[in-house]
Design a protein around this motif. Structure first.
Motif, PDB file in Angstrom:
ATOM      1  N   ASP A 206       0.818  -1.210   0.000  1.00  0.00           N
ATOM      2  CA  ASP A 206       0.000   0.000   0.000  1.00  0.00           C
ATOM      3  C   ASP A 206       0.854   1.263   0.000  1.00  0.00           C
ATOM      4  O   ASP A 206       1.730   1.447   0.857  1.00  0.00           O
ATOM      5  CB  ASP A 206      -0.929   0.023   1.224  1.00  0.00           C
ATOM      6  N   GLY A 207       0.598   2.117  -0.970  1.00  0.00           N
ATOM      7  CA  GLY A 207       1.207   3.441  -0.977  1.00  0.00           C
ATOM      8  C   GLY A 207       2.663   3.498  -1.357  1.00  0.00           C
ATOM      9  O   GLY A 207       3.303   4.536  -1.179  1.00  0.00           O
ATOM     10  N   SER A 209       5.961   2.818  -4.177  1.00  0.00           N
ATOM     11  CA  SER A 209       6.392   2.627  -5.559  1.00  0.00           C
ATOM     12  C   SER A 209       6.977   1.219  -5.678  1.00  0.00           C
ATOM     13  O   SER A 209       7.936   0.881  -4.985  1.00  0.00           O
ATOM     14  CB  SER A 209       7.459   3.660  -5.928  1.00  0.00           C
ATOM     15  N   ASP A 247       7.867   7.940 -10.807  1.00  0.00           N
ATOM     16  CA  ASP A 247       7.425   7.622  -9.450  1.00  0.00           C
ATOM     17  C   ASP A 247       7.905   8.659  -8.447  1.00  0.00           C
ATOM     18  O   ASP A 247       7.161   9.066  -7.548  1.00  0.00           O
ATOM     19  CB  ASP A 247       7.922   6.232  -9.039  1.00  0.00           C
ATOM     20  N   GLU A 250       5.906  11.819  -8.821  1.00  0.00           N
ATOM     21  CA  GLU A 250       4.580  11.648  -8.238  1.00  0.00           C
ATOM     22  C   GLU A 250       4.638  11.666  -6.722  1.00  0.00           C
ATOM     23  O   GLU A 250       3.798  12.291  -6.065  1.00  0.00           O
ATOM     24  CB  GLU A 250       3.969  10.332  -8.732  1.00  0.00           C
ATOM     25  N   ALA A 254       2.811  14.419  -4.391  1.00  0.00           N
ATOM     26  CA  ALA A 254       1.808  14.001  -3.413  1.00  0.00           C
ATOM     27  C   ALA A 254       2.080  14.613  -2.047  1.00  0.00           C
ATOM     28  O   ALA A 254       1.154  15.050  -1.350  1.00  0.00           O
ATOM     29  CB  ALA A 254       1.772  12.480  -3.318  1.00  0.00           C
ATOM     30  N   ARG A 259      -1.658  14.866  -0.469  1.00  0.00           N
ATOM     31  CA  ARG A 259      -2.579  13.844  -0.952  1.00  0.00           C
ATOM     32  C   ARG A 259      -1.821  12.515  -1.055  1.00  0.00           C
ATOM     33  O   ARG A 259      -0.590  12.487  -1.033  1.00  0.00           O
ATOM     34  CB  ARG A 259      -3.123  14.221  -2.330  1.00  0.00           C
ATOM     35  N   PRO A 260      -2.552  11.401  -1.145  1.00  0.00           N
ATOM     36  CA  PRO A 260      -1.864  10.110  -1.339  1.00  0.00           C
ATOM     37  C   PRO A 260      -1.188  10.056  -2.709  1.00  0.00           C
ATOM     38  O   PRO A 260      -1.686  10.628  -3.684  1.00  0.00           O
ATOM     39  CB  PRO A 260      -2.999   9.085  -1.250  1.00  0.00           C
ATOM     40  N   ALA A 261      -0.074   9.387  -2.764  1.00  0.00           N
ATOM     41  CA  ALA A 261       0.600   9.180  -4.049  1.00  0.00           C
ATOM     42  C   ALA A 261      -0.129   8.093  -4.826  1.00  0.00           C
ATOM     43  O   ALA A 261      -0.700   7.160  -4.257  1.00  0.00           O
ATOM     44  CB  ALA A 261       2.049   8.773  -3.825  1.00  0.00           C
ATOM     45  N   HIS A 262      -0.119   8.233  -6.141  1.00  0.00           N
ATOM     46  CA  HIS A 262      -0.766   7.255  -7.015  1.00  0.00           C
ATOM     47  C   HIS A 262       0.294   6.636  -7.924  1.00  0.00           C
ATOM     48  O   HIS A 262       0.638   7.196  -8.968  1.00  0.00           O
ATOM     49  CB  HIS A 262      -1.867   7.913  -7.830  1.00  0.00           C
ATOM     50  N   SER A 271      -2.938  -0.834 -14.337  1.00  0.00           N
ATOM     51  CA  SER A 271      -3.727  -0.687 -13.119  1.00  0.00           C
ATOM     52  C   SER A 271      -4.903  -1.633 -13.127  1.00  0.00           C
ATOM     53  O   SER A 271      -5.098  -2.377 -14.054  1.00  0.00           O
ATOM     54  CB  SER A 271      -4.195   0.759 -12.976  1.00  0.00           C
TER      55      SER A 271
END
Length: 271
Positions: A206-207, A209, A247, A250, A254, A259-262, A271
């Motif tokens: 989770d979260g 790279s 990455d 991003e 973030a 905000r959360p990184a995507h 994806s």
């Protein structure tokens, strides 16, 4: 790119494979030998991990069927063998391929993880154990020594004096002792081992790279082999290699934008 996955219950010789979300479950499944690590079993594990790499699966949970992780080496392969015939099996190459698996791998250990089974768990990135699990390196009790990393990985994971009773005396320890030594990440009821390992794998994914995680895994492995100075050089080189990558851009954006990184969920960006 769409990830191609095997059927819900696929088989790779002595290993069963199925997917649970983004996690691939690889289960040792040889009832006759209680999941003994024969050359055929090791090849099955390597083949299953190879499919995970090819399918861009970000994490694997490795477990054993019928309440036993792996009972150790297949003694039938050792009986009557010579040093030459044993080395000709090239088992070390299979062990190296498991240890060099580039993606996250979590061991879900139930029952017994002895000898090679213990060594297999130690090649993973994290270990979740059932509350009745026993770990051990019993090789000296049959006139042998660990042959797949037990004498090297135990001291690195737990310290030499914790490792000595296992390697020198064939002493077994339970999951709670392994947890106290820092070798096991979590101890849960036996029936929840695989589920807890899947939870841990998802938490580690989770979260992050995945590209950075794979490089970080390489650096952790290097720390077991390299000097501190050589390891620091490699770390700096890997850090520099990630500068100006999508990455990192991003991740920085973030943080600045709160905000959360995507990040892409596969190395190919699908994806």
């Amino acid at each position: 790119m769409t990830i191609e996955v095997p059927p819900p219950r696929a088989s790779v010789d002595l290993v069963t494979v199925r997917d649970q979300g983004r996690i691939r479950l690889v289960t040792l499944d040889d009832a006759e030998s209680r999941n003994a690590l024969s050359r055929r079993m090791l090849q099955s594990v390597v083949d299953a991990l190879g499919t995970a790499t090819r399918d861009d699966v970000p994490a694997v949970v490795l477990s054993g069927a019928r309440g036993t992780f792996a009972s150790g080496a297949d003694l039938r392969e050792l009986d009557g063998a010579t040093p030459g015939s044993y080395l000709a099996q090239r088992r070390a190459e299979l062990w190296d391929q498991i240890a060099e698996f580039p993606n996250l791998i979590v061991a879900a250990v139930q029952g017994y993880a002895l000898g090679g089974g213990c060594e297999l768990a130690l090649t993973c990135d994290a270990i979740v154990a059932g509350d009745r699990t026993m770990f051990g390196q019993p090789e000296v009790r049959i006139g042998a020594v660990p042959g797949a990393g037990g004498s090297q990985r135990w001291p690195r994971a737990a310290g030499r004096f914790h490792a000595a009773p296992l390697v020198l005396g064939g002493v077994r320890i339970d999951a709670r002792e392994a947890l106290q030594m820092g070798v096991v990440d979590r101890v849960v009821p036996e029936r929840r081992v695989v589920a807890a390992a899947v939870d841990l794998a998802n938490e580690l994914l989770d979260g992050v790279s995945l590209n950075a995680q794979r490089k970080a895994k390489q650096l952790l492995r290097l720390s077991e082999e390299a000097t501190l100075s050589d390891g620091l050089v490699s770390e700096r080189q890997e850090f520099a290699s990630l500068i100006d990558t999508p990455d990192l851009h991003e991740g920085i954006a973030a943080v600045l934008e709160k905000r959360p990184a995507h990040f892409p969920i596969t190395k190919s960006g699908a994806s």
